[in-house]
Design a protein around this motif. Sequence first.
Motif, mmCIF file in Angstrom:
data_model
loop_
_atom_site.group_PDB
_atom_site.id
_atom_site.type_symbol
_atom_site.label_atom_id
_atom_site.label_comp_id
_atom_site.label_asym_id
_atom_site.label_seq_id
_atom_site.Cartn_x
_atom_site.Cartn_y
_atom_site.Cartn_z
ATOM 1 N N ARG A 1 -3.652 -16.487 6.027
ATOM 2 C CA ARG A 1 -4.164 -15.002 5.097
ATOM 3 C C ARG A 1 -4.284 -13.916 6.173
ATOM 4 O O ARG A 1 -5.175 -14.466 6.957
ATOM 5 C CB ARG A 1 -5.298 -15.783 4.113
ATOM 6 C CG ARG A 1 -6.310 -15.626 5.178
ATOM 7 C CD ARG A 1 -8.168 -16.212 3.892
ATOM 8 N NE ARG A 1 -8.630 -16.205 4.446
ATOM 9 C CZ ARG A 1 -8.875 -17.326 4.161
ATOM 10 N NH1 ARG A 1 -8.065 -19.002 4.810
ATOM 11 N NH2 ARG A 1 -10.635 -17.774 5.426
ATOM 12 N N ARG B 1 -12.424 -8.502 0.180
ATOM 13 C CA ARG B 1 -12.306 -7.691 0.553
ATOM 14 C C ARG B 1 -11.286 -7.931 -0.346
ATOM 15 O O ARG B 1 -10.391 -7.235 -1.044
ATOM 16 C CB ARG B 1 -11.651 -7.467 2.362
ATOM 17 C CG ARG B 1 -13.116 -6.998 3.039
ATOM 18 C CD ARG B 1 -12.942 -6.707 3.730
ATOM 19 N NE ARG B 1 -11.906 -7.070 4.631
ATOM 20 C CZ ARG B 1 -11.199 -6.277 5.687
ATOM 21 N NH1 ARG B 1 -10.716 -5.121 5.549
ATOM 22 N NH2 ARG B 1 -10.713 -7.343 6.675
ATOM 23 N N ASP B 2 -10.508 -8.521 -0.012
ATOM 24 C CA ASP B 2 -8.733 -8.807 -0.480
ATOM 25 C C ASP B 2 -8.933 -10.191 -0.835
ATOM 26 O O ASP B 2 -7.941 -11.377 -0.170
ATOM 27 C CB ASP B 2 -7.827 -8.915 0.177
ATOM 28 C CG ASP B 2 -6.788 -8.391 -0.047
ATOM 29 O OD1 ASP B 2 -6.245 -8.422 -1.803
ATOM 30 O OD2 ASP B 2 -5.624 -7.940 1.348
ATOM 31 N N TRP C 1 -7.003 -13.789 -1.434
ATOM 32 C CA TRP C 1 -5.910 -14.956 -1.528
ATOM 33 C C TRP C 1 -5.699 -15.456 -2.421
ATOM 34 O O TRP C 1 -6.716 -16.041 -2.963
ATOM 35 C CB TRP C 1 -4.809 -14.872 0.300
ATOM 36 C CG TRP C 1 -4.329 -13.242 0.834
ATOM 37 C CD1 TRP C 1 -5.002 -12.424 0.534
ATOM 38 C CD2 TRP C 1 -3.446 -13.317 1.455
ATOM 39 N NE1 TRP C 1 -4.444 -11.186 2.015
ATOM 40 C CE2 TRP C 1 -3.199 -12.410 2.133
ATOM 41 C CE3 TRP C 1 -2.483 -13.980 2.037
ATOM 42 C CZ2 TRP C 1 -2.222 -11.083 3.072
ATOM 43 C CZ3 TRP C 1 -1.840 -13.601 3.103
ATOM 44 C CH2 TRP C 1 -1.602 -12.238 2.922
ATOM 45 N N PRO D 1 -1.593 -12.518 -1.052
ATOM 46 C CA PRO D 1 -2.667 -11.888 -2.175
ATOM 47 C C PRO D 1 -2.420 -12.206 -3.773
ATOM 48 O O PRO D 1 -1.638 -12.024 -4.379
ATOM 49 C CB PRO D 1 -2.616 -10.375 -1.797
ATOM 50 C CG PRO D 1 -1.501 -10.349 -0.172
ATOM 51 C CD PRO D 1 -0.716 -11.029 -0.256
ATOM 52 N N GLU D 2 -3.811 -12.630 -3.989
ATOM 53 C CA GLU D 2 -2.932 -12.747 -5.387
ATOM 54 C C GLU D 2 -3.191 -11.965 -6.805
ATOM 55 O O GLU D 2 -2.240 -12.005 -7.136
ATOM 56 C CB GLU D 2 -5.041 -12.943 -5.667
ATOM 57 C CG GLU D 2 -5.806 -14.342 -5.507
ATOM 58 C CD GLU D 2 -7.092 -14.882 -6.141
ATOM 59 O OE1 GLU D 2 -7.924 -13.736 -7.105
ATOM 60 O OE2 GLU D 2 -7.800 -15.352 -5.560
ATOM 61 N N ARG D 3 -2.818 -10.547 -6.311
ATOM 62 C CA ARG D 3 -2.034 -9.301 -6.652
ATOM 63 C C ARG D 3 -1.154 -9.381 -6.621
ATOM 64 O O ARG D 3 -0.575 -8.663 -8.018
ATOM 65 C CB ARG D 3 -3.205 -7.881 -6.131
ATOM 66 C CG ARG D 3 -2.247 -7.789 -4.487
ATOM 67 C CD ARG D 3 -2.921 -6.527 -4.410
ATOM 68 N NE ARG D 3 -2.406 -6.082 -2.937
ATOM 69 C CZ ARG D 3 -2.486 -6.726 -2.135
ATOM 70 N NH1 ARG D 3 -3.709 -7.444 -1.589
ATOM 71 N NH2 ARG D 3 -2.136 -6.136 -0.325
ATOM 72 N N HIS D 4 -0.564 -9.882 -5.594
ATOM 73 C CA HIS D 4 0.830 -9.775 -5.365
ATOM 74 C C HIS D 4 1.703 -11.048 -6.483
ATOM 75 O O HIS D 4 2.241 -10.539 -7.708
ATOM 76 C CB HIS D 4 1.606 -10.273 -4.297
ATOM 77 C CG HIS D 4 1.478 -9.545 -2.732
ATOM 78 N ND1 HIS D 4 2.560 -9.783 -1.898
ATOM 79 C CD2 HIS D 4 1.070 -8.593 -2.998
ATOM 80 C CE1 HIS D 4 2.363 -9.079 -1.602
ATOM 81 N NE2 HIS D 4 1.105 -7.493 -1.745
ATOM 82 N N ARG E 1 -11.174 -13.394 1.774
ATOM 83 C CA ARG E 1 -11.082 -12.904 0.870
ATOM 84 C C ARG E 1 -12.685 -12.191 0.135
ATOM 85 O O ARG E 1 -12.068 -11.744 -0.940
ATOM 86 C CB ARG E 1 -11.841 -14.383 0.082
ATOM 87 C CG ARG E 1 -12.929 -14.928 0.487
ATOM 88 C CD ARG E 1 -13.167 -16.434 -0.417
ATOM 89 N NE ARG E 1 -14.415 -17.419 -0.226
ATOM 90 C CZ ARG E 1 -14.745 -18.500 -0.274
ATOM 91 N NH1 ARG E 1 -12.893 -19.231 -0.796
ATOM 92 N NH2 ARG E 1 -15.904 -18.812 0.244
ATOM 93 N N MET F 1 0.655 -0.935 0.021
ATOM 94 C CA MET F 1 -0.171 0.571 -0.077
ATOM 95 C C MET F 1 1.143 1.499 -0.234
ATOM 96 O O MET F 1 1.947 1.198 -0.125
ATOM 97 C CB MET F 1 -1.074 -0.233 1.673
ATOM 98 C CG MET F 1 -2.253 -1.109 1.423
ATOM 99 S SD MET F 1 -2.331 -1.009 3.139
ATOM 100 C CE MET F 1 -4.250 -2.516 2.585
ATOM 101 N N GLN G 1 -6.749 -11.234 5.654
ATOM 102 C CA GLN G 1 -7.455 -10.681 5.098
ATOM 103 C C GLN G 1 -8.856 -11.826 5.097
ATOM 104 O O GLN G 1 -8.319 -12.413 4.710
ATOM 105 C CB GLN G 1 -8.006 -9.036 4.571
ATOM 106 C CG GLN G 1 -6.716 -8.698 5.260
ATOM 107 C CD GLN G 1 -6.030 -7.194 3.859
ATOM 108 O OE1 GLN G 1 -5.710 -8.346 3.174
ATOM 109 N NE2 GLN G 1 -5.970 -6.541 4.257
#
Length: 349
Positions: free
Chosen positions: A263, A269-270, A272, A204-207, A267, A46, A265
């Motif tokens: 994880r 919201r964010d 993983w 996180p999936e975004r990583h 899933r 972030m 948070q």
Amino acid sequence: MPSSSASSKGRIGVLLVNLGTPDSPNTPDVRRYLNEFLTDARVIDMPAAVRYPLFRGLVVPLRAPKSAKIYQQLWDKDRGSPLLYHGLDLQKLVQEKLGKDYLVAFGMRYQNPSIESALQELRDAAVDRIIVLPLFPQYAAASTGSVQEKVMELVSKWWVVPSISFISTFVDDPGFINSFAALGKAELEKHDYDHIVFSYHGIPERHVLKGSHKNYCKLGSCCNSYNKNNRYCYRAQCFETSRQLGAALGLSPEQYTTTFQSRLQSRLRDPWLQPYTDEVIKEMPAKGIKNVLAFSPAFVADCLETTIEVGEEFKELFEEAGGQHWQLVPSLNSTPLWVDAVTDMIHRN
């Protein structure tokens, strides 16, 4: 007599690095550790203006007392944190194996002993070059990548910078696989198991998507093979380790499941990486899977995420759902096969 060029060469420096641990299981030390860990931009990606107030001002103060109680369960009264003393044991044994032509140092990405102090030890010894081995089998930007960034940041301040190489991943290293398989086989001889779970630390999936080579990653069947396009994809590496371990244990694909734990948070919201270990194991008893052997192949030393989370918390979840026997395979720590594997990786680099 040795030539002048040969005699001028110093030892080869080896830097072993693991994630980190509080200096004690007391809340102030746990808070200090979490503040450093959770404000790393590679761990929590972030903006700093959001990351620091959120985690130092809210998340860490709430989490530190709870984490301290868990660390107290894990702490050895004589040796302290398992992640630390297993790391120091590994350092000592690898040094003995490598001999006088090498100098092996050990550091933690967060807290003590620091990477900075370990690098200074190698610098003071005037090593000829440095091989850095982050002790994370699968590459992730939040673990291996963070270690590499920190090493480069520190060394960039030296006036004389030696040659430095990184062992970025050993996801399919034969020594690593065989070391874990040997521990698994020992447990399989003690009990009949219906299924094997390979539980990896989640991210996180975004990583994963941020590091995808030419948008190759789809978080699905693209992980069914391990190739040049996904060799640094954390999810693909985890599935490859599972395939390698499954083969070494003589398992068919139906006999094991790859899952992700820890994880932070929800899933919604964010998201993983999935499937989530805790959700998978709660469904197993209803499917007739009552006896499970669990591995944590993302970790090479026993720690909170293995001993407590997989070994105790998941065991409780499994039994509450109707399971009969849940057993964690201990981590590699400083077992002889693992010491040999680390030594071999260093020799090959």
